[in-house]
Design a protein around this motif. Sequence first.
Motif, short mmCIF file in Angstrom:
data_model
loop_
_atom_site.label_atom_id
_atom_site.label_comp_id
_atom_site.label_asym_id
_atom_site.label_seq_id
_atom_site.Cartn_x
_atom_site.Cartn_y
_atom_site.Cartn_z
N TYR A 29 0.84 -1.20 0.00
CA TYR A 29 0.00 0.00 0.00
C TYR A 29 0.88 1.25 0.00
CZ TYR A 29 -3.72 3.24 1.39
OH TYR A 29 -4.63 4.28 1.43
N ALA A 30 1.88 1.28 0.87
CA ALA A 30 2.78 2.44 0.95
C ALA A 30 3.52 2.66 -0.37
CB ALA A 30 3.77 2.25 2.10
N ARG A 31 3.93 1.58 -0.98
CA ARG A 31 4.68 1.64 -2.24
C ARG A 31 3.76 2.07 -3.39
NH1 ARG A 31 7.51 -2.79 -1.47
NH2 ARG A 31 5.74 -4.10 -1.95
N SER A 32 2.61 1.41 -3.53
CA SER A 32 1.76 1.66 -4.69
C SER A 32 0.89 2.91 -4.54
CB SER A 32 0.88 0.45 -4.97
OG SER A 32 -0.01 0.20 -3.91
N THR A 33 0.45 3.24 -3.35
CA THR A 33 -0.43 4.40 -3.15
C THR A 33 0.36 5.71 -3.09
OG1 THR A 33 -2.00 3.02 -1.96
CG2 THR A 33 -2.23 5.40 -1.67
N TRP A 34 1.47 5.70 -2.39
CA TRP A 34 2.23 6.94 -2.18
C TRP A 34 3.60 6.94 -2.86
CZ3 TRP A 34 0.86 5.84 3.48
CH2 TRP A 34 -0.43 6.31 3.77
N GLY A 35 4.01 5.83 -3.44
CA GLY A 35 5.31 5.77 -4.08
C GLY A 35 6.48 5.80 -3.11
N LEU A 36 6.24 5.36 -1.86
CA LEU A 36 7.30 5.41 -0.86
C LEU A 36 8.38 4.37 -1.14
CD1 LEU A 36 5.17 5.92 2.37
CD2 LEU A 36 6.18 7.63 0.86
N ARG A 37 9.60 4.70 -0.74
CA ARG A 37 10.73 3.79 -0.96
C ARG A 37 11.23 3.16 0.33
NH1 ARG A 37 12.46 8.10 -4.72
NH2 ARG A 37 13.98 8.72 -3.16
N GLU A 38 10.82 3.73 1.46
CA GLU A 38 11.24 3.19 2.76
C GLU A 38 10.10 3.28 3.75
OE1 GLU A 38 15.90 3.94 3.44
OE2 GLU A 38 14.66 5.76 3.54
N LEU A 39 10.10 2.35 4.68
CA LEU A 39 9.13 2.33 5.76
C LEU A 39 9.90 2.17 7.05
CD1 LEU A 39 6.04 2.54 5.64
CD2 LEU A 39 5.95 0.05 5.68
N GLU A 40 9.56 3.00 8.05
CA GLU A 40 10.20 2.86 9.35
C GLU A 40 9.15 2.61 10.42
OE1 GLU A 40 12.46 6.39 10.35
OE2 GLU A 40 10.71 7.33 11.23
N MET A 41 9.62 2.09 11.54
CA MET A 41 8.74 1.83 12.67
C MET A 41 9.53 1.99 13.95
SD MET A 41 8.54 -2.32 12.75
CE MET A 41 8.09 -2.45 11.06
N SER A 42 8.82 2.10 15.06
CA SER A 42 9.44 2.20 16.38
C SER A 42 8.94 1.05 17.23
CB SER A 42 9.05 3.52 17.05
OG SER A 42 9.39 4.61 16.24
N VAL A 43 9.86 0.38 17.92
CA VAL A 43 9.51 -0.75 18.78
C VAL A 43 10.18 -0.53 20.14
CG1 VAL A 43 9.61 -3.26 19.06
CG2 VAL A 43 9.39 -2.27 16.77
N ILE A 44 9.45 -0.79 21.21
CA ILE A 44 10.04 -0.67 22.55
C ILE A 44 11.24 -1.60 22.65
CG2 ILE A 44 9.66 -0.97 25.03
CD1 ILE A 44 6.69 -0.30 24.53
N TRP A 45 12.35 -1.10 23.15
CA TRP A 45 13.62 -1.82 23.14
C TRP A 45 13.57 -3.17 23.83
CZ3 TRP A 45 16.51 -3.43 27.30
CH2 TRP A 45 16.17 -2.90 28.55
N THR A 46 12.70 -3.35 24.80
CA THR A 46 12.63 -4.62 25.53
C THR A 46 12.00 -5.75 24.73
OG1 THR A 46 10.48 -4.05 26.49
CG2 THR A 46 12.44 -3.44 27.76
N ARG A 47 11.40 -5.44 23.59
CA ARG A 47 10.65 -6.40 22.78
C ARG A 47 11.56 -7.13 21.79
NH1 ARG A 47 5.57 -6.12 22.28
NH2 ARG A 47 6.00 -8.32 22.20
#
Length: 182
Positions: free
Chosen positions: A119-137
């Motif tokens: 969806y991110a690639r085809s809808t918005w043409g994005l080339r990268e996706l980032e996320m945040s995860v709690i370090w203990t996980r």
Amino acid sequence: MAPISLSIRKATPNDLTPILTLVRSAYRGESSLRGWTSEATIVDDQRIDEKGLLAKINEPNGAVLVAYDNSENKPDDIVACCELLKQSDTLGYFGLFAVNPLRQAGGIGKFVLAAAEEYARSTWGLRELEMSVIWTRAELIAWYVRRGYTVTEKRKPFPYAELVGGKALRDDLYFVVLIKAL
């Protein structure tokens, strides 16, 4: 196990209550402990409120995606969700990822993550996706790494002041940032 037959669609304000129920059941409280993605041992709050979720659903540069099981033919029975946010012409953010705790470890998460990336690639043409995860996980971070994400050196503070109806159970929390080229 029967093959997964999911449909993905963009959430609407009418989906507010089932998404809120799903997110809270996957992240917090007793029900979250049935799955492997629970944060109930480190944070005791509601994860998000109605106002915050509605803002994500209505975000013009974002989308909350929901998945429902086609085999049950119940489009209102949401089994997973995630949030996407277009941060720039090339970079997006992936978050608010939740799978029904009783349906985890069956491939739904992999399917929804791949659909969100597409969806991110085809809808918005994005080339990268980032996320945040709690370090203990560590187990969750490893799951994302197996799906092509890289742990960066970037860290984000934990939003202690923004918790919804509860508190953190630790005072050493922060987010690690992961990124994937699409």
